[in-house]
Scaffold this motif. Sequence first.
Motif, PDB file in Angstrom:
ATOM      1  N   SER A  31       0.843  -1.206   0.000  1.00 21.78           N
ATOM      2  CA  SER A  31       0.000   0.000   0.000  1.00 21.78           C
ATOM      3  C   SER A  31       0.878   1.257   0.000  1.00 21.78           C
ATOM      4  N   LEU A  32       2.020   1.213   0.723  1.00 24.53           N
ATOM      5  CA  LEU A  32       2.917   2.385   0.734  1.00 24.53           C
ATOM      6  C   LEU A  32       3.555   2.609  -0.639  1.00 24.53           C
ATOM      7  N   VAL A  78      12.403   2.355  -3.887  1.00 24.81           N
ATOM      8  CA  VAL A  78      13.421   1.296  -3.816  1.00 24.81           C
ATOM      9  C   VAL A  78      13.452   0.678  -2.411  1.00 24.81           C
ATOM     10  N   ILE A  79      13.452   1.521  -1.374  1.00 27.64           N
ATOM     11  CA  ILE A  79      13.503   1.004   0.004  1.00 27.64           C
ATOM     12  C   ILE A  79      12.254   0.171   0.304  1.00 27.64           C
ATOM     13  N   TYR A  80      11.064   0.654  -0.134  1.00 31.70           N
ATOM     14  CA  TYR A  80       9.833  -0.126   0.076  1.00 31.70           C
ATOM     15  C   TYR A  80       9.966  -1.516  -0.545  1.00 31.70           C
ATOM     16  N   ALA A  81      10.480  -1.567  -1.807  1.00 31.44           N
ATOM     17  CA  ALA A  81      10.605  -2.844  -2.518  1.00 31.44           C
ATOM     18  C   ALA A  81      11.539  -3.787  -1.754  1.00 31.44           C
ATOM     19  N   TYR A 141      10.339   0.711   6.824  1.00 32.20           N
ATOM     20  CA  TYR A 141       9.237   1.671   6.647  1.00 32.20           C
ATOM     21  C   TYR A 141       9.480   2.896   7.528  1.00 32.20           C
ATOM     22  N   PHE A 142       9.986   2.623   8.741  1.00 34.23           N
ATOM     23  CA  PHE A 142      10.251   3.704   9.684  1.00 34.23           C
ATOM     24  C   PHE A 142      11.385   4.590   9.164  1.00 34.23           C
ATOM     25  N   VAL A 143      12.395   3.955   8.540  1.00 36.25           N
ATOM     26  CA  VAL A 143      13.523   4.718   7.978  1.00 36.25           C
ATOM     27  C   VAL A 143      13.027   5.690   6.901  1.00 36.25           C
ATOM     28  N   VAL A 144      12.139   5.197   6.004  1.00 38.26           N
ATOM     29  CA  VAL A 144      11.615   6.077   4.944  1.00 38.26           C
ATOM     30  C   VAL A 144      10.859   7.249   5.554  1.00 38.26           C
ATOM     31  N   ALA A 145      10.035   6.954   6.584  1.00 41.98           N
ATOM     32  CA  ALA A 145       9.301   8.029   7.257  1.00 41.98           C
ATOM     33  C   ALA A 145      10.274   9.078   7.788  1.00 41.98           C
ATOM     34  N   CYS A 146      11.405   8.608   8.361  1.00 47.74           N
ATOM     35  CA  CYS A 146      12.402   9.540   8.907  1.00 47.74           C
ATOM     36  C   CYS A 146      13.033  10.382   7.802  1.00 47.74           C
ATOM     37  N   GLU A 191      19.590  12.985   4.427  1.00 45.87           N
ATOM     38  CA  GLU A 191      19.122  12.397   3.171  1.00 45.87           C
ATOM     39  C   GLU A 191      20.298  12.249   2.190  1.00 45.87           C
ATOM     40  N   ARG A 192      21.107  13.309   2.084  1.00 48.76           N
ATOM     41  CA  ARG A 192      22.221  13.284   1.161  1.00 48.76           C
ATOM     42  C   ARG A 192      23.217  12.176   1.513  1.00 48.76           C
ATOM     43  N   ARG A 193      23.476  12.033   2.833  1.00 47.32           N
ATOM     44  CA  ARG A 193      24.426  11.011   3.257  1.00 47.32           C
ATOM     45  C   ARG A 193      23.954   9.617   2.805  1.00 47.32           C
ATOM     46  N   ILE A 194      22.638   9.377   2.967  1.00 44.75           N
ATOM     47  CA  ILE A 194      22.077   8.082   2.537  1.00 44.75           C
ATOM     48  C   ILE A 194      22.212   7.916   1.031  1.00 44.75           C
ATOM     49  N   LEU A 195      21.914   8.988   0.299  1.00 40.91           N
ATOM     50  CA  LEU A 195      22.001   8.938  -1.164  1.00 40.91           C
ATOM     51  C   LEU A 195      23.450   8.729  -1.609  1.00 40.91           C
TER      52      LEU A 195
END
Lengths: 196, 196, 196, 196
Positions: B113-114, B153-156, B173-178, B188-192
Amino acid sequence: MEKGRLEAFSDGVIAIIITIMVLEIKMPGAHHDTLQSLIPLYPVFICYVISFIYVGIYWNNHHHLMHAVTSVNGAALWANLHLLFWLSIVPLVTKWMGENNFTKWPTVMYGVSLIMCAVAYAILVIILKKHEGPDSLFTKAIGNDRKGRLSIVIYAVAILLAWVNPCISFGLYFVVACIWFIPDRRIERRILDNKE
Amino acid sequence: MEKGRLEAFSDGVIAIIITIMVLEIKMPGAHHDTLQSLIPLYPVFICYVISFIYVGIYWNNHHHLMHAVTSVNGAALWANLHLLFWLSIVPLVTKWMGENNFTKWPTVMYGVSLIMCAVAYAILVIILKKHEGPDSLFTKAIGNDRKGRLSIVIYAVAILLAWVNPCISFGLYFVVACIWFIPDRRIERRILDNKE
Amino acid sequence: MEKGRLEAFSDGVIAIIITIMVLEIKMPGAHHDTLQSLIPLYPVFICYVISFIYVGIYWNNHHHLMHAVTSVNGAALWANLHLLFWLSIVPLVTKWMGENNFTKWPTVMYGVSLIMCAVAYAILVIILKKHEGPDSLFTKAIGNDRKGRLSIVIYAVAILLAWVNPCISFGLYFVVACIWFIPDRRIERRILDNKE
Amino acid sequence: MEKGRLEAFSDGVIAIIITIMVLEIKMPGAHHDTLQSLIPLYPVFICYVISFIYVGIYWNNHHHLMHAVTSVNGAALWANLHLLFWLSIVPLVTKWMGENNFTKWPTVMYGVSLIMCAVAYAILVIILKKHEGPDSLFTKAIGNDRKGRLSIVIYAVAILLAWVNPCISFGLYFVVACIWFIPDRRIERRILDNKE
């Protein structure tokens, strides 16, 4: 960032919160058509009235707050959602307290939800003050938010007194509602003077 | 075509979605007034919190998106309804996941659903970009929507990892929310950067 | 009389109608966490999708209609409430049809609710045309409402065919949704040409 | 104080009240797909229709009232919330009356909820008149609110006649709805002349 949609969204959420509480009141079903069949509903109804007044007060204050603000930022959007989150918890605890005739834990949890709403509101005010600046009309209009801080103190006292008698707690919740409800500021001042 | 009513209708639907989730939480009834009677509710409550944050993020993003747009067309109205459809599915899956303590299939369906919400949002952005034109302020302001594609991508990945352990999925899911919640873009940039 | 509040109120009611339908879908409870436990929900889910599209179409058309109108009168307020009344019946019949796997009477009653919505919409258009006058931009923009009349005819045929096979009726409801949904007007014309 | 947000909030609450009533109608479940299974619903449905009309009338009148007003004050905000409170009670009593086939006490309580709405509306009008001043356009436009006072008298008579026959009471509730619904003022005048 404009404040229009934040107002519209908050209006929508608060309107739903204030009306879904009434959905929680289970009327007696078919073949229960006497006046006596309504009597068991009275604690639920009292809880509905007080929660309706509380949510009404928050809508009223939100209305005044947003009226004074000139614009909002990202932090204010989240502080506003945080306030709406705790307001959305109120109907749940209202129902629990009503169905259990004001026993200890439901009364405590009702106080906790009210204190969280008050804290969330205070956070929103602080963020908006920081956003508008210390010399803005907004900061001067809001003042030092004595009423807000006094409410948090009374809620905390009410929660502790639930171990003595939950009716005292409920009475104090009602007192806070009156402080906000009665427009005459002299009553509020008298209470504040007595405390100081 | 003006964007005012699209905003008002979306505000209404999102306001209802965010508040009906709380209706799904079944408080303990009469004669269950202990703190212990609330313990079985904690997974439902956690799910409510995360879904509240997610719907809040979508409202926030929708707010920013519509603010940047100058007008809408018929395709945008339907793309918006498509997004609202998948958002309306979130409360259903939230409740299912909460009541089953984060077991495999409810966690997978929550991820589905997300991901559908994220895809619907991406479609809306593409349609609005096409409507506004490649040289418009809107297209420049939105950029290449890295955050949106990273989320999908993270959801998948999270959905696939539910076969290993659904808790990892929920954690993602919690990470994406953060990623969306925290305003500081450096995180965000560091993750990217780590991904590139 | 201004049209702003009529739009706002209609947006509110339609937003609630479109989202309460999802509340009617009863997800499997605790200890039913397999993919198989979702299978019995598929007719309810299909009905939700088609009703979501239908209510979305009405919101879309209402949006266009009110955009073209310059002002409203008392009769239009009531014609609008009449339309909202029949739209509010849609979630009820949707649930009944979904829970009974498209048997005869629920499918007939679904068609009746759709035909009543279409008639109420036609009445609203007639009242607004009379209010705006025969030479107004509104009357010219709306035209002779072929699509609306064609829909009523198809609904009537669908209702009668429920005595043969309710699946044909449901297929025809889907055809009408497509007529309104697909923006390309050539498809609509081809169907109209075939009928003439 | 501006009236915009008061209108938006009232629109939201009234939109929810008018649509949650339909949620109270419990359609027959799975394997009850005959036309006969709908027959027990007819009193609930009649009650829904009359309550929908009543809430529609209040929205209509609220619309006209707020249109004539230039601004609102704190007392008007609370008088408006008071009106919304009693309107929110209407769905509860509607359901109770429908499920008990118009027996005495449900019919009486329905009348009480209608009389409280009418009183709350009258209080709102008085507060707005005082706020706008005796020589304002608003005070002249509203007049002496004969219709409102006549309604309260008929409600009171209807409540008393429930001890004779609740069907007479329900008939009188319907008469009041017609007085407000029918735009032709001659019918109203005839009734008023007969009373004088």
